[in-house]
Motif scaffolding. Sequence first.
Motif, PDB file in Angstrom:
ATOM      1  N   PRO A 166       1.007  -1.490   0.112  1.00 11.33           N
ATOM      2  CA  PRO A 166       0.061   0.139   0.455  1.00 11.33           C
ATOM      3  C   PRO A 166       0.722   1.431   0.238  1.00 11.33           C
ATOM      4  N   SER A 167       0.640   2.440  -1.464  1.00 14.63           N
ATOM      5  CA  SER A 167       1.152   3.277  -0.834  1.00 14.63           C
ATOM      6  C   SER A 167       0.734   4.332  -0.993  1.00 14.63           C
ATOM      7  N   ASP A 168      -1.009   4.743   0.042  1.00 17.94           N
ATOM      8  CA  ASP A 168      -1.917   5.494   0.219  1.00 17.94           C
ATOM      9  C   ASP A 168      -1.544   6.569   0.831  1.00 17.94           C
ATOM     10  N   ALA A 197       6.801   5.393   5.530  1.00 20.89           N
ATOM     11  CA  ALA A 197       7.668   6.396   5.353  1.00 20.89           C
ATOM     12  C   ALA A 197       7.444   7.181   3.395  1.00 20.89           C
ATOM     13  N   LYS A 198       6.421   7.490   3.787  1.00 20.11           N
ATOM     14  CA  LYS A 198       6.893   8.098   2.564  1.00 20.11           C
ATOM     15  C   LYS A 198       6.254   9.625   2.318  1.00 20.11           C
ATOM     16  N   PHE A 199       7.268   9.854   1.412  1.00 23.24           N
ATOM     17  CA  PHE A 199       7.233  11.739   1.768  1.00 23.24           C
ATOM     18  C   PHE A 199       6.227  12.622   0.490  1.00 23.24           C
ATOM     19  N   PHE A 207       6.664   9.665 -12.732  1.00 22.19           N
ATOM     20  CA  PHE A 207       5.660   8.688 -12.699  1.00 22.19           C
ATOM     21  C   PHE A 207       4.001   9.126 -12.938  1.00 22.19           C
ATOM     22  N   ARG A 208       3.942   9.991 -12.318  1.00 25.42           N
ATOM     23  CA  ARG A 208       2.527  11.145 -12.228  1.00 25.42           C
ATOM     24  C   ARG A 208       2.356  10.774 -14.022  1.00 25.42           C
ATOM     25  N   ASP A 209       3.035  10.771 -14.683  1.00 25.77           N
ATOM     26  CA  ASP A 209       2.626  11.227 -15.960  1.00 25.77           C
ATOM     27  C   ASP A 209       2.632   9.502 -16.671  1.00 25.77           C
ATOM     28  N   ASP A 219      -3.220  19.030  -3.704  1.00 25.35           N
ATOM     29  CA  ASP A 219      -1.834  17.882  -3.626  1.00 25.35           C
ATOM     30  C   ASP A 219      -1.776  17.214  -2.559  1.00 25.35           C
ATOM     31  N   ARG A 220      -1.301  16.491  -2.170  1.00 24.33           N
ATOM     32  CA  ARG A 220      -1.133  15.060  -0.837  1.00 24.33           C
ATOM     33  C   ARG A 220      -0.254  15.274  -0.350  1.00 24.33           C
ATOM     34  N   LYS A 221      -0.013  17.061   0.328  1.00 22.53           N
ATOM     35  CA  LYS A 221       0.286  17.094   1.598  1.00 22.53           C
ATOM     36  C   LYS A 221      -0.553  16.785   2.456  1.00 22.53           C
ATOM     37  N   TYR A 223      -1.645  13.609   2.872  1.00 16.77           N
ATOM     38  CA  TYR A 223      -1.412  12.648   3.471  1.00 16.77           C
ATOM     39  C   TYR A 223       0.319  11.619   3.619  1.00 16.77           C
ATOM     40  N   GLN A 224       0.637  11.955   2.301  1.00 12.96           N
ATOM     41  CA  GLN A 224       2.645  11.794   2.743  1.00 12.96           C
ATOM     42  C   GLN A 224       2.821  12.978   3.367  1.00 12.96           C
ATOM     43  N   LEU A 225       4.187  12.307   3.459  1.00 17.12           N
ATOM     44  CA  LEU A 225       4.700  13.178   5.142  1.00 17.12           C
ATOM     45  C   LEU A 225       5.383  14.362   4.284  1.00 17.12           C
ATOM     46  N   VAL A 250      10.902   3.048   2.424  1.00 21.81           N
ATOM     47  CA  VAL A 250      11.007   4.385   2.688  1.00 21.81           C
ATOM     48  C   VAL A 250      10.861   5.352   1.265  1.00 21.81           C
ATOM     49  N   LYS A 251      10.612   5.891   1.064  1.00 19.85           N
ATOM     50  CA  LYS A 251      10.610   6.453  -0.258  1.00 19.85           C
ATOM     51  C   LYS A 251      10.252   7.938  -0.525  1.00 19.85           C
ATOM     52  N   PRO A 252      10.937   8.591  -1.560  1.00 21.77           N
ATOM     53  CA  PRO A 252      12.222   8.373  -1.987  1.00 21.77           C
ATOM     54  C   PRO A 252      12.980   7.849  -0.894  1.00 21.77           C
ATOM     55  N   VAL A 277      12.661   6.382  -7.123  1.00 19.12           N
ATOM     56  CA  VAL A 277      11.921   6.518  -7.404  1.00 19.12           C
ATOM     57  C   VAL A 277      11.702   7.099  -8.283  1.00 19.12           C
ATOM     58  N   SER A 278      10.867   7.381  -9.385  1.00 16.55           N
ATOM     59  CA  SER A 278      10.966   7.900 -10.791  1.00 16.55           C
ATOM     60  C   SER A 278      11.983   9.201 -11.110  1.00 16.55           C
ATOM     61  N   GLY A 279      11.553  10.539 -10.001  1.00 14.97           N
ATOM     62  CA  GLY A 279      12.498  10.841 -10.272  1.00 14.97           C
ATOM     63  C   GLY A 279      13.878  11.252 -10.013  1.00 14.97           C
ATOM     64  N   SER A 316      13.881  -0.696  -7.719  1.00 14.05           N
ATOM     65  CA  SER A 316      14.378   0.728  -8.709  1.00 14.05           C
ATOM     66  C   SER A 316      13.954   0.167 -10.130  1.00 14.05           C
ATOM     67  N   TYR A 317      14.146   1.340 -11.396  1.00 14.77           N
ATOM     68  CA  TYR A 317      13.751   1.317 -12.645  1.00 14.77           C
ATOM     69  C   TYR A 317      15.722   0.697 -13.141  1.00 14.77           C
ATOM     70  N   PHE A 318      16.398   0.929 -12.547  1.00 16.03           N
ATOM     71  CA  PHE A 318      17.389   1.055 -12.964  1.00 16.03           C
ATOM     72  C   PHE A 318      18.072  -0.956 -12.940  1.00 16.03           C
TER      73      PHE A 318
HETATM   74  C1  PBG Z   1       0.757   5.853  -6.118  1.00 11.03           C
HETATM   75  C2  PBG Z   1       2.563   6.058  -6.417  1.00 11.03           C
HETATM   76  C3  PBG Z   1       3.149   7.171  -6.597  1.00 11.03           C
HETATM   77  C4  PBG Z   1       4.285   6.198  -6.553  1.00 11.03           C
HETATM   78  C5  PBG Z   1       4.192   4.800  -6.365  1.00 11.03           C
HETATM   79  N1  PBG Z   1       3.110   5.054  -6.001  1.00 11.03           N
HETATM   80  C6  PBG Z   1       2.911   8.008  -6.524  1.00 11.03           C
HETATM   81  C7  PBG Z   1       2.584   9.381  -6.041  1.00 11.03           C
HETATM   82  O1  PBG Z   1       2.387   8.666  -4.886  1.00 11.03           O
HETATM   83  O2  PBG Z   1       1.926  10.261  -6.022  1.00 11.03           O
HETATM   84  C8  PBG Z   1       6.127   7.059  -7.008  1.00 11.03           C
HETATM   85  C9  PBG Z   1       6.569   6.220  -8.072  1.00 11.03           C
HETATM   86  C10 PBG Z   1       7.362   6.653  -8.683  1.00 11.03           C
HETATM   87  O3  PBG Z   1       7.989   8.127  -8.605  1.00 11.03           O
HETATM   88  O4  PBG Z   1       8.544   5.742  -9.013  1.00 11.03           O
HETATM   89  N2  PBG Z   1       0.507   6.088  -4.662  1.00 11.03           N
END
Ligand code: PBG
Length: 329
Positions: A166-168, A197-199, A207-209, A219-221, A223-225, A250-252, A277-279, A316-318
């Motif tokens: 769960p990443s929500d 710990a998702k910031f 990723f959102r693209d 925005d997601r501020k 719920y995300q930290l 932990v993310k990123p 993460v993607s960025g 990782s995308y690598f």
């Molecule tokens: C969705 C989700 C996101 C990522 C993973 N799950 C984006 C977000 O929270 O906006 C990011 C992954 C990435 O950037 O590679 N909840």
Amino acid sequence: MDISSILQGGYQHPLSRSWQGRRQLTKSMFMYPIFITDDPDASVEIPSLPGQRRWGVNKLEGFLGPLVQKGLKSVILFGVPLTCEKDHRGTPADDPNGPVIQAISTLRRLFPSLYIAVDVCLCEYTSHGHCGVLHEDGTINTEPSVERLAEVAVNYAKAGAHCVAPSDMMDGRVKAIKTALIRSGLGNKCTLMSYAAKFASSLYGPFRDAAGSAPSFGDRKCYQLPPSARGLARRAIQRDTAEGADIIMVKPALPYLDIIADAAQLTPDHPIACYQVSGEFAMIHAGAKAGVYVLRTMAFESVEGMVRAGATLILSYFTPDFLDWLDEA
Ligand code: PBG
Ligand code: ZN
């Protein structure tokens, strides 16, 4: 002569250099994030994520077969529904004919040894693009959010996912998901990896693209930290462990190595995952393209930092690159 002032004698050789780390990078430490879309024959480049594509279920064999041959051990799936009807509660998330559930069963059949994790979130499937169910005023309605997330997680587990993640960032969802898995008889069949710990980071843009999951307002501020919040992250890590998470994430990753180290210290008996993460991936590619460093060297340096901080699993995308690079190393 002060003998203790000489350190270089201890790392003059590539092998003695490799002994300086507490742990070595291995192929099994990498989990590869994959975007699955609803056109079964899709293979569509994602411009902001060099080398990454949106895949249709029919393309998974040709795409992943060679990687499994090279030692790919695990993937994490993200759904990218393009034709479905999104609604306020993310109904398409666990559509049995949707891309994620189809991909789980296809991958289980094609690659019996591959570990299949699935991201659990609603943002790809809600009309408003937020990660939970909302009140009329646009704020998060926690209880129905958590209920819906648990339902989706159980349906992924029933379809054969080895792990739900769960990443929500909704409060209480780890406990709700763990309880629901146990009640469905899947408690001993499915791992719960919490994005604990998702910031609220600027590094999720590509990723959102790719996933079409940007929020349609706000925005997601809430719920995300907040990026400065080390204390909240420590509390979230301990809370999710107490609620039954099997793996803490932990993310990123790179800007949050202190949080990875905190997680390793607070929950030393759990695997510690981090998400490059993607960025972060796009940034490392962009720097290499600009001549700041060599891609491979920087990619190694980035993940070695994560392992040094305490990570035992790296999303990782690598991953495909490391399957080659670790053979050459
Ligand atoms: C969705 C989700 C996101 C990522 C993973 N799950 C984006 C977000 O929270 O906006 C990011 C992954 C990435 O950037 O590679 N909840
Ligand atoms: Zn989300």
